[in-house]
Design an enzyme around this catalytic site. Structure first.
Site, PDB file in Angstrom:
ATOM      1  CB  THR A 144      -0.863  -0.013   1.242  1.00  9.41           C
ATOM      2  OG1 THR A 144      -1.303   1.418   1.416  1.00  9.41           O
ATOM      3  CG2 THR A 144      -0.215  -0.466   2.626  1.00  9.41           C
ATOM      4  CB  SER A 179      -2.816   1.893  10.814  1.00 13.46           C
ATOM      5  OG  SER A 179      -2.547   1.009   9.597  1.00 13.46           O
ATOM      6  CE1 TYR A 181      -3.590  -3.409   5.103  1.00 15.03           C
ATOM      7  CE2 TYR A 181      -3.649  -1.146   5.068  1.00 15.03           C
ATOM      8  CZ  TYR A 181      -3.570  -2.297   4.466  1.00 15.03           C
ATOM      9  OH  TYR A 181      -3.430  -2.258   3.236  1.00 15.03           O
ATOM     10  CG  HIS A 182      -1.086   1.537   6.379  1.00 12.17           C
ATOM     11  ND1 HIS A 182      -2.168   2.164   7.331  1.00 12.17           N
ATOM     12  CD2 HIS A 182      -1.474   1.695   5.369  1.00 12.17           C
ATOM     13  CE1 HIS A 182      -2.946   2.699   6.452  1.00 12.17           C
ATOM     14  NE2 HIS A 182      -2.693   2.072   5.271  1.00 12.17           N
ATOM     15  CE  LYS A 185      -1.345  -4.916   2.661  1.00 14.53           C
ATOM     16  NZ  LYS A 185      -1.607  -5.923   1.766  1.00 14.53           N
TER      17      LYS A 185
HETATM   18  N1  LIG Z   1      -9.035  -1.770  -1.219  1.00 13.10           N
HETATM   19  C1  LIG Z   1      -8.208  -0.747  -1.540  1.00 13.10           C
HETATM   20  O1  LIG Z   1      -8.435   0.489  -1.518  1.00 13.10           O
HETATM   21  C2  LIG Z   1      -6.605  -1.226  -1.211  1.00 13.10           C
HETATM   22  C3  LIG Z   1      -5.587  -0.066  -1.153  1.00 13.10           C
HETATM   23  C4  LIG Z   1      -4.241  -0.399  -1.230  1.00 13.10           C
HETATM   24  C5  LIG Z   1      -3.992  -1.822  -0.840  1.00 13.10           C
HETATM   25  N2  LIG Z   1      -4.887  -2.837  -1.031  1.00 13.10           N
HETATM   26  C6  LIG Z   1      -4.532  -4.183  -0.702  1.00 13.10           C
HETATM   27  O2  LIG Z   1      -5.147  -4.931  -1.845  1.00 13.10           O
HETATM   28  C7  LIG Z   1      -5.331  -6.396  -1.117  1.00 13.10           C
HETATM   29  C8  LIG Z   1      -6.974  -6.718  -1.373  1.00 13.10           C
HETATM   30  O3  LIG Z   1      -7.637  -5.814  -0.884  1.00 13.10           O
HETATM   31  P1  LIG Z   1      -9.381  -5.638  -0.872  1.00 13.10           P
HETATM   32  O4  LIG Z   1      -9.787  -4.374  -0.722  1.00 13.10           O
HETATM   33  O5  LIG Z   1      -9.799  -6.440  -2.267  1.00 13.10           O
HETATM   34  O6  LIG Z   1      -9.593  -6.522   0.587  1.00 13.10           O
HETATM   35  P2  LIG Z   1     -10.596  -7.423   0.689  1.00 13.10           P
HETATM   36  O7  LIG Z   1     -10.817  -7.851   2.298  1.00 13.10           O
HETATM   37  O8  LIG Z   1     -11.863  -7.150   0.169  1.00 13.10           O
HETATM   38  O9  LIG Z   1     -10.015  -8.959   0.208  1.00 13.10           O
HETATM   39  C9  LIG Z   1      -9.193  -9.687   0.960  1.00 13.10           C
HETATM   40  C10 LIG Z   1      -9.574 -11.169   0.585  1.00 13.10           C
HETATM   41  O10 LIG Z   1      -8.581 -12.000   1.128  1.00 13.10           O
HETATM   42  C11 LIG Z   1      -8.911 -12.875   1.829  1.00 13.10           C
HETATM   43  N3  LIG Z   1      -8.313 -13.342   2.913  1.00 13.10           N
HETATM   44  C12 LIG Z   1      -7.705 -12.508   3.986  1.00 13.10           C
HETATM   45  N4  LIG Z   1      -6.898 -13.122   4.974  1.00 13.10           N
HETATM   46  C13 LIG Z   1      -7.065 -14.581   4.527  1.00 13.10           C
HETATM   47  C14 LIG Z   1      -6.086 -15.752   4.642  1.00 13.10           C
HETATM   48  N5  LIG Z   1      -5.429 -15.850   5.932  1.00 13.10           N
HETATM   49  N6  LIG Z   1      -6.384 -16.813   4.151  1.00 13.10           N
HETATM   50  C15 LIG Z   1      -7.258 -16.638   2.804  1.00 13.10           C
HETATM   51  N7  LIG Z   1      -7.580 -15.626   2.368  1.00 13.10           N
HETATM   52  C16 LIG Z   1      -7.708 -14.518   3.145  1.00 13.10           C
HETATM   53  C17 LIG Z   1     -10.400 -12.365   2.419  1.00 13.10           C
HETATM   54  O11 LIG Z   1     -11.468 -13.529   2.515  1.00 13.10           O
HETATM   55  C18 LIG Z   1     -11.003 -11.567   1.118  1.00 13.10           C
HETATM   56  O12 LIG Z   1     -11.676 -12.263   0.333  1.00 13.10           O
HETATM   57  C19 LIG Z   1      -4.951  -6.339   0.352  1.00 13.10           C
HETATM   58  O13 LIG Z   1      -3.826  -7.001   0.654  1.00 13.10           O
HETATM   59  C20 LIG Z   1      -5.064  -4.682   0.791  1.00 13.10           C
HETATM   60  O14 LIG Z   1      -4.078  -4.391   1.782  1.00 13.10           O
HETATM   61  C21 LIG Z   1      -6.318  -2.572  -0.828  1.00 13.10           C
END
Ligand SMILES: NC(=O)c1ccc[n+]([C@@H]2O[C@H](COP(=O)([O-])OP(=O)(O)OC[C@H]3O[C@@H](n4cnc5c(N)ncnc54)[C@H](O)[C@@H]3O)[C@@H](O)[C@H]2O)c1
Length: 401
Positions: A144, A179, A181-182, A185
């Site tokens: 991120t 955070s 979370y961050h 990453k």
């Molecule tokens: N959505 C955003 O704006 C955004 C921005 C920057 C980075 N990201 C990164 O992109 C990635 C996806 O984000 P998103 O918004 O699609 O999130 P999301 O929560 O919608 O999807 C994540 C998926 O991963 C699965 N998951 C989580 N832990 C798991 C585990 N231990 N085993 C198996 N499956 C698991 C969840 O069930 C979910 O379906 C993340 O790593 C997030 O940090 C997202």
């Protein structure tokens, strides 16, 4: 290519799996559905009524004739990860499968520990499985832009060349995450960089900005393929939340003065960036970093844009300034480089009036499902207690195939 999409039932993952499949790649989805359980834990729901993964995949296969494999399991379970890699033998693994909410990680100790275990252990398991069973496979990992924080200098793509006491080196760009979370990453990034160095793995760390939008060409093919649209204070991303608030006639909830500036991108660019990364893999031993966003806006810029879009549609949209629940600079310098994906061929979908109209239209369409009680912040960075501390995070591993 054979591409495994870890977290393929989530917001970015589902859109990506469909897009890659439509482009002729052979796709496997890996997920343990824990994201759906976090909604239950928090008492929130996606605005859009998403279907169970089995139904989503069946509909896609019927509509397109393209098959999609599903591996249900937890990336914290090494045996599961290893057997998935051995069985599917991917050319590339896209790793979205993490807990991705900063507020969720800041609820309390349990949620911070859970977030870091889920994310760091999952990525470590993947690195070890790749080393053992598929060392040439390209890891595309979602990081991120929040890893960098908001330094008072330009942000580079992953690395910065520094001169110090007459000597010069190119080093990882300093990280100042905001955070737990961050921070997870940042820990992932270090582990990936180290694994590439010592084992010769190839990786691309995509430092993604905040994603908005829900519609892609593929999800539009059938209502049953609809993607998530989160708008609550824990998992909702800011622009999606503003559009939902506008549709309901609720004031837009800007935190503090709203000068917080971040990189943003359309979900249609997320899927393209991921494909571009797969098609142009990192070299063995290389850990490269791309900043994956297309435009930067302040939170107040976005609020004004939604206000103007709402006005054109005949809506009265007010803006409220709430005390920020976070610890973050409310006015700051921000200039982040983001040219590497454009160099590979990305043509960005910039935030336009028509896109804002379509986002508000989605919110209006599902207006009956909006719960305005989940708009206001309930997780505060500096307070040790909040309404959510009663809850225990749904542990990864609770869900088995
Ligand atoms: N959505 C955003 O704006 C955004 C921005 C920057 C980075 N990201 C990164 O992109 C990635 C996806 O984000 P998103 O918004 O699609 O999130 P999301 O929560 O919608 O999807 C994540 C998926 O991963 C699965 N998951 C989580 N832990 C798991 C585990 N231990 N085993 C198996 N499956 C698991 C969840 O069930 C979910 O379906 C993340 O790593 C997030 O940090 C997202």
């Amino acid at each position: 290519m054979k591409i495994a999409v870890l977290g393929g039932d989530g917001y970015c993952g589902w859109a990506t799996a469909l897009y890659l499949s439509s482009r002729g790649h052979s796709v496997a989805i890996v997920d343990n559905f824990v994201r759906r359980l976090w909604d239950h834990e928090l008492g929130v729901e996606t605005l859009t009524p998403i279907r169970p993964l089995s139904e989503r995949v069946r509909v896609w296969e019927e509509l397109t004739g393209r098959t999609m494999e599903v591996f249900s399991g937890d990336v914290m379970d090494y045996d599961f990860v290893a057997s998935t890699i051995q069985t599917f033998r991917p050319d590339a693994v896209i790793h979205f499968a993490e807990q991705r909410s900063a507020p969720y990680s800041m609820i309390d100790r349990k949620h911070a520990v859970f977030t870091q275990m889920n994310n760091v252990v999952g990525t470590l398991n993947l690195l070890f499985a790749l080393r053992e069973f598929s060392p040439d496979c390209h890891l595309v990992k979602l990081g991120t832009m929040g890893e960098y924080g908001t330094p008072n200098i330009d942000i580079e793509e992953g690395y910065i060349t520094i001169e110090h006491n007459g000597r010069k080196d190119t080093l990882p760009y300093p990280k100042q995450p905001g955070s737990f979370y961050h921070l997870s990453k940042v820990h992932d990034s270090h582990n990936i960089m180290f694994a590439c160095k010592i084992w010769g793995l190839r990786a691309t760390d995509l430092n993604q900005g905040v994603v908005y939008g829900t519609i892609t060409d593929e999800t539009e093919m059938d209502e049953r393929l609809v993607n998530r649209f989160d708008y609550d204070e824990v998992f909702g991303t800011v622009l999606n939340r503003f559009c939902v608030q506008a549709a309901l006639g609720h004031p837009l909830t800007v935190y503090g003065r709203g000068g917080q500036t971040r990189g943003f991108l359309d979900i249609r660019d997320t899927v393209r960036c991921v494909e571009l990364s797969c098609l142009h893999p990192a070299a063995p031993g290389e850990c490269r970093v791309f900043n994956q966003f297309t435009e930067q806006f302040s939170v107040l810029d976005l609020a004004h844009m939604v206000q103007a879009a709402g006005k054109k549609l005949g809506m009265t949209v007010k803006i409220d300034h709430l005390p920020s629940p976070r610890v973050e600079a409310q006015e700051h310098y921000y200039n982040a480089r983001h040219s590497k994906l454009v160099d590979l061929g990305l043509t960005p979908h910039l935030l336009s009036d028509s896109l804002l109209d379509s986002l508000i239209a989605v919110a209006v369409k599902y207006r009956e499902r909006i719960d305005s009680s989940v708009f206001l912040p309930q997780v505060f960075w500096r307070e040790s207690r909040n309404v959510r501390t009663r809850q225990t995070p749904v542990a990864a591993g609770a869900v088995r195939p």
